[in-house]
Design a protein around this motif. Structure first.
Motif, PDB file in Angstrom:
ATOM      1  N   ALA A  29      -5.929   8.110  -1.158  1.00  0.00           N
ATOM      2  CA  ALA A  29      -6.637   7.841   0.096  1.00  0.00           C
ATOM      3  C   ALA A  29      -6.994   6.361   0.217  1.00  0.00           C
ATOM      4  O   ALA A  29      -6.881   5.773   1.302  1.00  0.00           O
ATOM      5  CB  ALA A  29      -7.904   8.702   0.177  1.00  0.00           C
ATOM      6  N   TRP A  30      -7.423   5.764  -0.885  1.00  0.00           N
ATOM      7  CA  TRP A  30      -7.790   4.347  -0.893  1.00  0.00           C
ATOM      8  C   TRP A  30      -6.581   3.488  -0.521  1.00  0.00           C
ATOM      9  O   TRP A  30      -6.670   2.605   0.333  1.00  0.00           O
ATOM     10  CB  TRP A  30      -8.315   4.001  -2.278  1.00  0.00           C
ATOM     11  CG  TRP A  30      -8.934   2.653  -2.475  1.00  0.00           C
ATOM     12  CD1 TRP A  30      -9.145   1.680  -1.538  1.00  0.00           C
ATOM     13  CD2 TRP A  30      -9.433   2.125  -3.701  1.00  0.00           C
ATOM     14  NE1 TRP A  30      -9.746   0.594  -2.121  1.00  0.00           N
ATOM     15  CE2 TRP A  30      -9.922   0.837  -3.453  1.00  0.00           C
ATOM     16  CE3 TRP A  30      -9.499   2.635  -4.995  1.00  0.00           C
ATOM     17  CZ2 TRP A  30     -10.483   0.036  -4.446  1.00  0.00           C
ATOM     18  CZ3 TRP A  30     -10.060   1.840  -5.978  1.00  0.00           C
ATOM     19  CH2 TRP A  30     -10.544   0.556  -5.708  1.00  0.00           C
ATOM     20  N   ALA A  31      -5.447   3.744  -1.140  1.00  0.00           N
ATOM     21  CA  ALA A  31      -4.237   2.972  -0.831  1.00  0.00           C
ATOM     22  C   ALA A  31      -3.761   3.264   0.588  1.00  0.00           C
ATOM     23  O   ALA A  31      -3.342   2.349   1.313  1.00  0.00           O
ATOM     24  CB  ALA A  31      -3.143   3.286  -1.849  1.00  0.00           C
ATOM     25  N   TRP A  32      -3.852   4.516   0.999  1.00  0.00           N
ATOM     26  CA  TRP A  32      -3.380   4.888   2.344  1.00  0.00           C
ATOM     27  C   TRP A  32      -4.176   4.150   3.420  1.00  0.00           C
ATOM     28  O   TRP A  32      -3.642   3.834   4.486  1.00  0.00           O
ATOM     29  CB  TRP A  32      -3.494   6.406   2.520  1.00  0.00           C
ATOM     30  CG  TRP A  32      -2.971   6.872   3.842  1.00  0.00           C
ATOM     31  CD1 TRP A  32      -1.665   7.068   4.182  1.00  0.00           C
ATOM     32  CD2 TRP A  32      -3.738   7.181   5.006  1.00  0.00           C
ATOM     33  NE1 TRP A  32      -1.583   7.487   5.483  1.00  0.00           N
ATOM     34  CE2 TRP A  32      -2.838   7.557   6.015  1.00  0.00           C
ATOM     35  CE3 TRP A  32      -5.102   7.161   5.289  1.00  0.00           C
ATOM     36  CZ2 TRP A  32      -3.263   7.914   7.282  1.00  0.00           C
ATOM     37  CZ3 TRP A  32      -5.512   7.524   6.555  1.00  0.00           C
ATOM     38  CH2 TRP A  32      -4.600   7.892   7.525  1.00  0.00           C
TER      39      TRP A  32
ATOM     40  N   ALA B 218       0.833  -1.205   0.000  1.00  0.00           N
ATOM     41  CA  ALA B 218       0.000   0.000   0.000  1.00  0.00           C
ATOM     42  C   ALA B 218       0.868   1.256   0.000  1.00  0.00           C
ATOM     43  O   ALA B 218       0.573   2.219  -0.720  1.00  0.00           O
ATOM     44  CB  ALA B 218      -0.946  -0.007   1.199  1.00  0.00           C
ATOM     45  N   TRP B 219       1.935   1.253   0.781  1.00  0.00           N
ATOM     46  CA  TRP B 219       2.849   2.406   0.767  1.00  0.00           C
ATOM     47  C   TRP B 219       3.487   2.562  -0.610  1.00  0.00           C
ATOM     48  O   TRP B 219       3.699   3.680  -1.083  1.00  0.00           O
ATOM     49  CB  TRP B 219       3.924   2.288   1.843  1.00  0.00           C
ATOM     50  CG  TRP B 219       3.473   2.722   3.189  1.00  0.00           C
ATOM     51  CD1 TRP B 219       3.392   1.962   4.319  1.00  0.00           C
ATOM     52  CD2 TRP B 219       3.028   4.037   3.570  1.00  0.00           C
ATOM     53  NE1 TRP B 219       2.929   2.718   5.368  1.00  0.00           N
ATOM     54  CE2 TRP B 219       2.691   4.000   4.941  1.00  0.00           C
ATOM     55  CE3 TRP B 219       2.863   5.236   2.878  1.00  0.00           C
ATOM     56  CZ2 TRP B 219       2.220   5.103   5.634  1.00  0.00           C
ATOM     57  CZ3 TRP B 219       2.393   6.343   3.573  1.00  0.00           C
ATOM     58  CH2 TRP B 219       2.085   6.269   4.941  1.00  0.00           C
ATOM     59  N   GLY B 220       3.803   1.448  -1.260  1.00  0.00           N
ATOM     60  CA  GLY B 220       4.354   1.507  -2.616  1.00  0.00           C
ATOM     61  C   GLY B 220       3.378   2.148  -3.587  1.00  0.00           C
ATOM     62  O   GLY B 220       3.773   2.952  -4.441  1.00  0.00           O
ATOM     63  N   ILE B 221       2.099   1.809  -3.455  1.00  0.00           N
ATOM     64  CA  ILE B 221       1.085   2.401  -4.324  1.00  0.00           C
ATOM     65  C   ILE B 221       0.952   3.892  -4.057  1.00  0.00           C
ATOM     66  O   ILE B 221       0.876   4.698  -4.988  1.00  0.00           O
ATOM     67  CB  ILE B 221      -0.256   1.665  -4.174  1.00  0.00           C
ATOM     68  CG1 ILE B 221      -0.141   0.260  -4.790  1.00  0.00           C
ATOM     69  CG2 ILE B 221      -1.398   2.452  -4.815  1.00  0.00           C
ATOM     70  CD1 ILE B 221      -1.326  -0.648  -4.522  1.00  0.00           C
ATOM     71  N   VAL B 222       0.949   4.273  -2.786  1.00  0.00           N
ATOM     72  CA  VAL B 222       0.876   5.705  -2.448  1.00  0.00           C
ATOM     73  C   VAL B 222       2.058   6.440  -3.081  1.00  0.00           C
ATOM     74  O   VAL B 222       1.888   7.488  -3.715  1.00  0.00           O
ATOM     75  CB  VAL B 222       0.848   5.907  -0.916  1.00  0.00           C
ATOM     76  CG1 VAL B 222       1.071   7.375  -0.560  1.00  0.00           C
ATOM     77  CG2 VAL B 222      -0.460   5.401  -0.326  1.00  0.00           C
ATOM     78  N   ALA B 223       3.252   5.885  -2.943  1.00  0.00           N
ATOM     79  CA  ALA B 223       4.447   6.530  -3.516  1.00  0.00           C
ATOM     80  C   ALA B 223       4.347   6.620  -5.034  1.00  0.00           C
ATOM     81  O   ALA B 223       4.651   7.673  -5.617  1.00  0.00           O
ATOM     82  CB  ALA B 223       5.701   5.750  -3.109  1.00  0.00           C
ATOM     83  N   MET B 224       3.907   5.535  -5.675  1.00  0.00           N
ATOM     84  CA  MET B 224       3.757   5.562  -7.131  1.00  0.00           C
ATOM     85  C   MET B 224       2.774   6.629  -7.574  1.00  0.00           C
ATOM     86  O   MET B 224       3.010   7.335  -8.556  1.00  0.00           O
ATOM     87  CB  MET B 224       3.261   4.205  -7.650  1.00  0.00           C
ATOM     88  CG  MET B 224       4.332   3.196  -7.866  1.00  0.00           C
ATOM     89  SD  MET B 224       3.697   1.742  -8.725  1.00  0.00           S
ATOM     90  CE  MET B 224       2.502   1.113  -7.571  1.00  0.00           C
ATOM     91  N   LEU B 225       1.667   6.733  -6.867  1.00  0.00           N
ATOM     92  CA  LEU B 225       0.656   7.713  -7.255  1.00  0.00           C
ATOM     93  C   LEU B 225       1.185   9.139  -7.142  1.00  0.00           C
ATOM     94  O   LEU B 225       0.847   9.994  -7.962  1.00  0.00           O
ATOM     95  CB  LEU B 225      -0.620   7.517  -6.436  1.00  0.00           C
ATOM     96  CG  LEU B 225      -1.394   6.246  -6.776  1.00  0.00           C
ATOM     97  CD1 LEU B 225      -2.511   6.008  -5.767  1.00  0.00           C
ATOM     98  CD2 LEU B 225      -1.950   6.308  -8.184  1.00  0.00           C
ATOM     99  N   PHE B 226       2.030   9.390  -6.161  1.00  0.00           N
ATOM    100  CA  PHE B 226       2.643  10.720  -6.065  1.00  0.00           C
ATOM    101  C   PHE B 226       3.613  10.951  -7.229  1.00  0.00           C
ATOM    102  O   PHE B 226       3.658  12.040  -7.793  1.00  0.00           O
ATOM    103  CB  PHE B 226       3.338  10.926  -4.720  1.00  0.00           C
ATOM    104  CG  PHE B 226       2.409  11.373  -3.635  1.00  0.00           C
ATOM    105  CD1 PHE B 226       1.889  12.662  -3.640  1.00  0.00           C
ATOM    106  CD2 PHE B 226       2.037  10.515  -2.619  1.00  0.00           C
ATOM    107  CE1 PHE B 226       1.014  13.088  -2.653  1.00  0.00           C
ATOM    108  CE2 PHE B 226       1.154  10.927  -1.624  1.00  0.00           C
ATOM    109  CZ  PHE B 226       0.649  12.205  -1.643  1.00  0.00           C
ATOM    110  N   VAL B 227       4.360   9.929  -7.602  1.00  0.00           N
ATOM    111  CA  VAL B 227       5.277  10.057  -8.743  1.00  0.00           C
ATOM    112  C   VAL B 227       4.480  10.254 -10.029  1.00  0.00           C
ATOM    113  O   VAL B 227       4.816  11.107 -10.855  1.00  0.00           O
ATOM    114  CB  VAL B 227       6.196   8.820  -8.844  1.00  0.00           C
ATOM    115  CG1 VAL B 227       6.967   8.808 -10.149  1.00  0.00           C
ATOM    116  CG2 VAL B 227       7.154   8.773  -7.655  1.00  0.00           C
TER     117      VAL B 227
END
Length: 131
Positions: A113-116, A69-78
């Protein structure tokens, strides 16, 4: 509530696995939207596809849910930078309406938000309460 959260986690995981696979099915789509300032567009498209598949798959296995989930959050910011680049250079993406470019940016926030939601540790139930 626990079953709903698990279902939503699987849905998000499936979404990212499929999105990552699509990087290999249609890499040209992604190389065409890469910002000019990034080098090696094709390898980066493949890398982002692998990353999406892995992070999405991590949501299916309990011990790897939080890092995935943290990986997805990071990807979405990138990826946010890509969406802003597309909006700033909307003339290059005439096949996408401007409202669609704005929508891509706005959709990032609910996805983050969903991933977080899955980065948070599970709270144990209080003794005597029902699940």
């Amino acid at each position: 509530m626990k079953q709903l959260k698990q279902g939503m986690r699987y849905l998000l995981g499936l979404f990212f696995v499929l999105a990552g696979v699509y990087h290999f099915v249609n890499p040209g789509f992604y190389t065409n939207i890469m910002p000019d300032y990034l080098p090696m567009h094709y390898p980066l498209v493949l890398l982002s596809g692998v990353t999406e598949v892995l992070a999405g798959a991590m949501l299916f296995y309990g011990p790897t849910v939080r890092p995935g989930a943290w990986g997805i959050v990071a990807m979405l910011f990138v990826f946010f930078a890509v969406h802003v680049h597309m909006l700033v250079h909307a003339d290059r993406y005439s096949n996408v309406p401007v409202w669609g470019l704005w929508l891509r940016i706005l959709v990032q926030f609910p996805f983050i938000a969903w991933a977080w939601w899955f980065t948070r540790p599970e709270k144990p139930l209080l003794k005597g309460s029902k699940a």
